[in-house]
Design an enzyme around this catalytic site. Structure first.
Site, PDB file in Angstrom:
ATOM      1  N   HIS A  99      -0.928   2.838  -1.302  1.00 41.75           N
ATOM      2  CA  HIS A  99      -0.348   1.491  -1.247  1.00 41.75           C
ATOM      3  C   HIS A  99      -0.310   0.908  -2.643  1.00 41.75           C
ATOM      4  CE1 HIS A  99      -4.696   1.223  -0.555  1.00 41.75           C
ATOM      5  NE2 HIS A  99      -4.661   0.077  -1.225  1.00 41.75           N
ATOM      6  N   HIS A 101      -0.315  -2.736  -4.507  1.00 45.15           N
ATOM      7  CA  HIS A 101      -0.520  -4.180  -4.336  1.00 45.15           C
ATOM      8  C   HIS A 101       0.497  -4.927  -5.194  1.00 45.15           C
ATOM      9  CE1 HIS A 101      -4.711  -4.170  -2.608  1.00 45.15           C
ATOM     10  NE2 HIS A 101      -4.750  -2.972  -3.176  1.00 45.15           N
TER      11      HIS A 101
HETATM   12  P1  5GP Z   1      -7.500  -1.194  -1.654  1.00 43.35           P
HETATM   13  O1  5GP Z   1      -8.857  -1.825  -1.828  1.00 43.35           O
HETATM   14  O2  5GP Z   1      -7.591   0.128  -0.918  1.00 43.35           O
HETATM   15  O3  5GP Z   1      -6.723  -1.087  -2.924  1.00 43.35           O
HETATM   16  O4  5GP Z   1      -6.662  -2.197  -0.763  1.00 43.35           O
HETATM   17  C1  5GP Z   1      -6.668  -2.180   0.626  1.00 43.35           C
HETATM   18  C2  5GP Z   1      -6.126  -3.504   1.054  1.00 43.35           C
HETATM   19  O5  5GP Z   1      -5.782  -3.421   2.427  1.00 43.35           O
HETATM   20  C3  5GP Z   1      -7.127  -4.670   0.925  1.00 43.35           C
HETATM   21  O6  5GP Z   1      -6.611  -5.634  -0.001  1.00 43.35           O
HETATM   22  C4  5GP Z   1      -7.245  -5.213   2.336  1.00 43.35           C
HETATM   23  O7  5GP Z   1      -7.285  -6.621   2.379  1.00 43.35           O
HETATM   24  C5  5GP Z   1      -6.007  -4.671   3.020  1.00 43.35           C
HETATM   25  N1  5GP Z   1      -6.168  -4.418   4.436  1.00 43.35           N
HETATM   26  C6  5GP Z   1      -7.172  -3.740   5.024  1.00 43.35           C
HETATM   27  N2  5GP Z   1      -6.993  -3.706   6.357  1.00 43.35           N
HETATM   28  C7  5GP Z   1      -5.828  -4.375   6.607  1.00 43.35           C
HETATM   29  C8  5GP Z   1      -5.111  -4.673   7.800  1.00 43.35           C
HETATM   30  O8  5GP Z   1      -5.494  -4.322   8.911  1.00 43.35           O
HETATM   31  N3  5GP Z   1      -3.964  -5.374   7.669  1.00 43.35           N
HETATM   32  C9  5GP Z   1      -3.512  -5.787   6.458  1.00 43.35           C
HETATM   33  N4  5GP Z   1      -2.372  -6.480   6.452  1.00 43.35           N
HETATM   34  N5  5GP Z   1      -4.152  -5.526   5.312  1.00 43.35           N
HETATM   35  C10 5GP Z   1      -5.309  -4.824   5.389  1.00 43.35           C
END
Ligand code: 5GP
Ligand code: ZN
Length: 136
Positions: A99, A101
Site C-alpha cells: 500500500h 500512503h
Molecule cells: P502501515 O503501517 O502498514 O504502513 O499502514 C497500514 C495502515 O492501514 C495503517 O495506517 C492503518 O490505519 C490502516 N488500516 C489498518 N486496518 C485498516 C482497515 O481495516 N481499514 C482501513 N481503511 N485502514 C486500515
C-alpha cells in the site's frame, strides 16, 4: 479464504470508504486518518510489499498516484502531501499487502511529523556506498 485485511477490503468482505477504483487498484481512506484525507492505494493483486513486486506491477500502481493525489488535494484543500510506502516491519509496515500512503499536508502543525535525521556529509563514504549499490 485470505487472512489479508486489504484483500478482504478489495473483495468487499470488510467495508471501506472508497475514493477510487479500477480493474487493477483500489484507493480508500485510511481508518486512522493521520491527516484529513489520508488515503491508501493498493494493488488488487496481493503482494507483501514493494520489495516483493516487479517493476511492471509496481508501475501500474504508481501510475495512478499523481491523479489520485491531486484529487485528494482538490477535495481537501491540502497544500502538500507525503507519499510513503512502509516496507517490512522495521520500516513501520503493519499490514502486509502493498500500500502507498497519501497523507495530505496542511501545515507544520497538522499532526504529521516525518523526521529524517541529517548527518554531515562524508563524501568518501557516500561514494563507497553508491558504488556498492551500483554493483549489488
Ligand atoms: P502501515 O503501517 O502498514 O504502513 O499502514 C497500514 C495502515 O492501514 C495503517 O495506517 C492503518 O490505519 C490502516 N488500516 C489498518 N486496518 C485498516 C482497515 O481495516 N481499514 C482501513 N481503511 N485502514 C486500515
Ligand atoms: Zn492482500
Amino acid at each position: 479464504m485470505t487472512d489479508c485485511i486489504f484483500c478482504k477490503i478489495i473483495a468487499g468482505e470488510i467495508p471501506s470508504c472508497k475514493v477510487y477504483e479500477d480493474s487493477e487498484v483500489l484507493a480508500f481512506l485510511d481508518i486512522s486518518q493521520v491527516t484529513a484525507g489520508h488515503t491508501l492505494i493498493v494493488p488488487k493483486q496481493h503482494a507483501r510489499n514493494l520489495l516483493d513486486m516487479t517493476g511492471e506491477d509496481s508501475s501500474r500502481l504508481f501510475a495512478r498516484v499523481p491523479d489520485l493525489a491531486r484529487k485528494i488535494m482538490k477535495a481537501t484543500g491540502a497544500i502538500g502531501m507525503n507519499i510513503i510506502a512502509n516496507s517490512e516491519e522495521v520500516a513501520g509496515q503493519t499490514v502486509f499487502h502493498t500500500h502507498v500512503h497519501l497523507a495530505p499536508r496542511y501545515g507544520n502543525e497538522d499532526g504529521l511529523k516525518i523526521d529524517f535525521t541529517t548527518h554531515e556529509p562524508d563524501f568518501t563514504a557516500l561514494n563507497e556506498l553508491a558504488s556498492q549499490i551500483r554493483q549489488a
